[in-house]
Write a protein that holds these residues in place. Structure first.
Motif, PDB file in Angstrom:
ATOM      1  N   SER A  92     -15.135   2.504   2.175  1.00  0.00           N
ATOM      2  CA  SER A  92     -15.106   1.476   3.214  1.00  0.00           C
ATOM      3  C   SER A  92     -16.272   0.514   3.032  1.00  0.00           C
ATOM      4  O   SER A  92     -17.395   0.922   2.728  1.00  0.00           O
ATOM      5  N   MET A 136     -11.463  -0.307   1.100  1.00  0.00           N
ATOM      6  CA  MET A 136     -10.834  -0.710   2.358  1.00  0.00           C
ATOM      7  C   MET A 136     -11.877  -1.265   3.319  1.00  0.00           C
ATOM      8  O   MET A 136     -13.071  -0.985   3.201  1.00  0.00           O
ATOM      9  N   LEU A 175      -8.480   3.878  -8.741  1.00  0.00           N
ATOM     10  CA  LEU A 175      -9.192   3.057  -7.764  1.00  0.00           C
ATOM     11  C   LEU A 175      -8.403   1.771  -7.546  1.00  0.00           C
ATOM     12  O   LEU A 175      -8.262   0.954  -8.456  1.00  0.00           O
ATOM     13  N   ARG A 179     -11.763   3.096   8.826  1.00  0.00           N
ATOM     14  CA  ARG A 179     -12.242   4.476   8.819  1.00  0.00           C
ATOM     15  C   ARG A 179     -12.240   5.092  10.209  1.00  0.00           C
ATOM     16  O   ARG A 179     -12.249   6.313  10.364  1.00  0.00           O
ATOM     17  N   LYS A 207      -7.127   5.948  -4.412  1.00  0.00           N
ATOM     18  CA  LYS A 207      -8.273   5.721  -3.525  1.00  0.00           C
ATOM     19  C   LYS A 207      -8.484   4.208  -3.451  1.00  0.00           C
ATOM     20  O   LYS A 207      -8.329   3.503  -4.448  1.00  0.00           O
ATOM     21  N   PHE A 208      -8.811   3.723  -2.280  1.00  0.00           N
ATOM     22  CA  PHE A 208      -8.859   2.289  -2.017  1.00  0.00           C
ATOM     23  C   PHE A 208     -10.258   1.815  -1.677  1.00  0.00           C
ATOM     24  O   PHE A 208     -11.072   2.560  -1.142  1.00  0.00           O
ATOM     25  N   ILE A 243       0.838  -1.198   0.000  1.00  0.00           N
ATOM     26  CA  ILE A 243       0.000   0.000   0.000  1.00  0.00           C
ATOM     27  C   ILE A 243       0.873   1.248   0.000  1.00  0.00           C
ATOM     28  O   ILE A 243       0.659   2.182  -0.781  1.00  0.00           O
ATOM     29  N   ALA A 261      -7.828   8.745   4.756  1.00  0.00           N
ATOM     30  CA  ALA A 261      -8.324   7.782   3.775  1.00  0.00           C
ATOM     31  C   ALA A 261      -9.655   8.233   3.186  1.00  0.00           C
ATOM     32  O   ALA A 261      -9.865   8.210   1.965  1.00  0.00           O
ATOM     33  N   VAL A 276       0.898   4.123  -3.008  1.00  0.00           N
ATOM     34  CA  VAL A 276       0.503   5.498  -2.693  1.00  0.00           C
ATOM     35  C   VAL A 276       1.659   6.472  -2.919  1.00  0.00           C
ATOM     36  O   VAL A 276       1.442   7.638  -3.263  1.00  0.00           O
ATOM     37  N   CYS A 320     -11.306   7.131  -0.366  1.00  0.00           N
ATOM     38  CA  CYS A 320     -11.359   5.688  -0.140  1.00  0.00           C
ATOM     39  C   CYS A 320     -12.784   5.258   0.213  1.00  0.00           C
ATOM     40  O   CYS A 320     -13.552   6.014   0.800  1.00  0.00           O
TER      41      CYS A 320
END
Length: 252
Positions: free
Chosen positions: A120, A99, A147, A104, A96-97, A85, A113, A89, A118
């Protein structure tokens, strides 16, 4: 004696890594609050700092190979530890992930994030997770960028076999974007569990993009073949034989 020294260096690295997160998060916070660009700059600066300090303290160098993707694209990466990761990054411009939801709520990390876009999702709620991913992908408020998804859904130990999940297939279909596979050998040196950071050369490699429009079966087969075959080659390059991989993951 050498193993003990590596452990000491690893502990020093881990402590300063989290202290640096606190400092960087605080320094960049005013900019990140008023501009998403500030958040991107913060996470990129921190990721590059981690790579630099990892080399300095633990003797673990990191190398990014291949063409770093830009623009609107899906990145499907092998995920062996936090290091892959960090490396991604450190080089992509607008990451953007997808996750797990618990991240969060982590101090600093969770806020940044979410600030960079990102998404969640709750692990173990497959249908809900897929809907959440697609809602986020289609949300007009979501920032443009790269993404990043982990097609196996979690960190995978070097040499372990874990199926590729349906989420990556759905995102590939729904976005209509190219998918850039990423291979890695980072788990050999920074395992998914344990504190030991081994010296060596950790590598991630951006591979040739998979064009949009493939059916699910062909896309899954192509994605898995290119990521797994290249990751295996990178692990061999790391100097570890197959019978050593499970011991490395246990932190032995």
């Amino acid at each position: 004696m050498m193993i003990a020294l590596h452990y000491v260096r690893s502990v020093i690295f881990i402590v300063q890594m989290y202290l640096a997160m606190l400092v960087a998060g605080a320094v960049f916070l005013p900019w990140a609050v008023v501009s998403r660009q500030g958040a991107y700059s913060a996470v990129r600066f921190y990721s590059r700092y981690v790579r630099w300090s990892l080399r300095l303290i633990c003797g673990l160098q990191s190398e990014v190979r291949g063409t770093v993707p830009t623009g609107e694209v899906v990145i499907a990466s092998k995920h062996q530890s936090f290091l892959d990761i960090i490396m991604i990054v450190s080089v992509v411009d607008r990451p953007k992930f997808i996750m797990k939801n618990s991240l969060r709520y982590m101090p600093i990390l969770g806020w940044y994030a979410l600030r960079i876009g990102c998404v969640s999702v709750r692990r173990g709620h497959r249908a809900e997770a897929i809907h959440a991913m697609m809602d986020a992908v289609h949300d007009g408020n979501a920032p443009a960028g790269q993404l990043i998804i982990f097609p196996q859904g979690t960190r995978v130990a070097p040499g372990a076999v874990l199926p590729y999940k349906v989420g990556a297939l759905v995102i590939y279909e729904e976005t209509g974007q190219s998918c850039v596979p990423v291979a890695a050998n980072v788990g050999l040196f920074w395992p998914r569990q344990g504190m030991l950071r081994r010296p060596g050369l950790a590598i991630i490699e951006f591979l040739a993009p998979i064009p949009p429009g493939l059916d699910r079966a062909r896309f899954r087969a192509t994605l898995e073949q290119v990521i797994e075959s290249r990751s295996n080659a990178l692990m061999l390059e790391g100097g570890f034989a197959a019978n050593e991989l499970s011991a490395i993951d246990r932190g032995a």
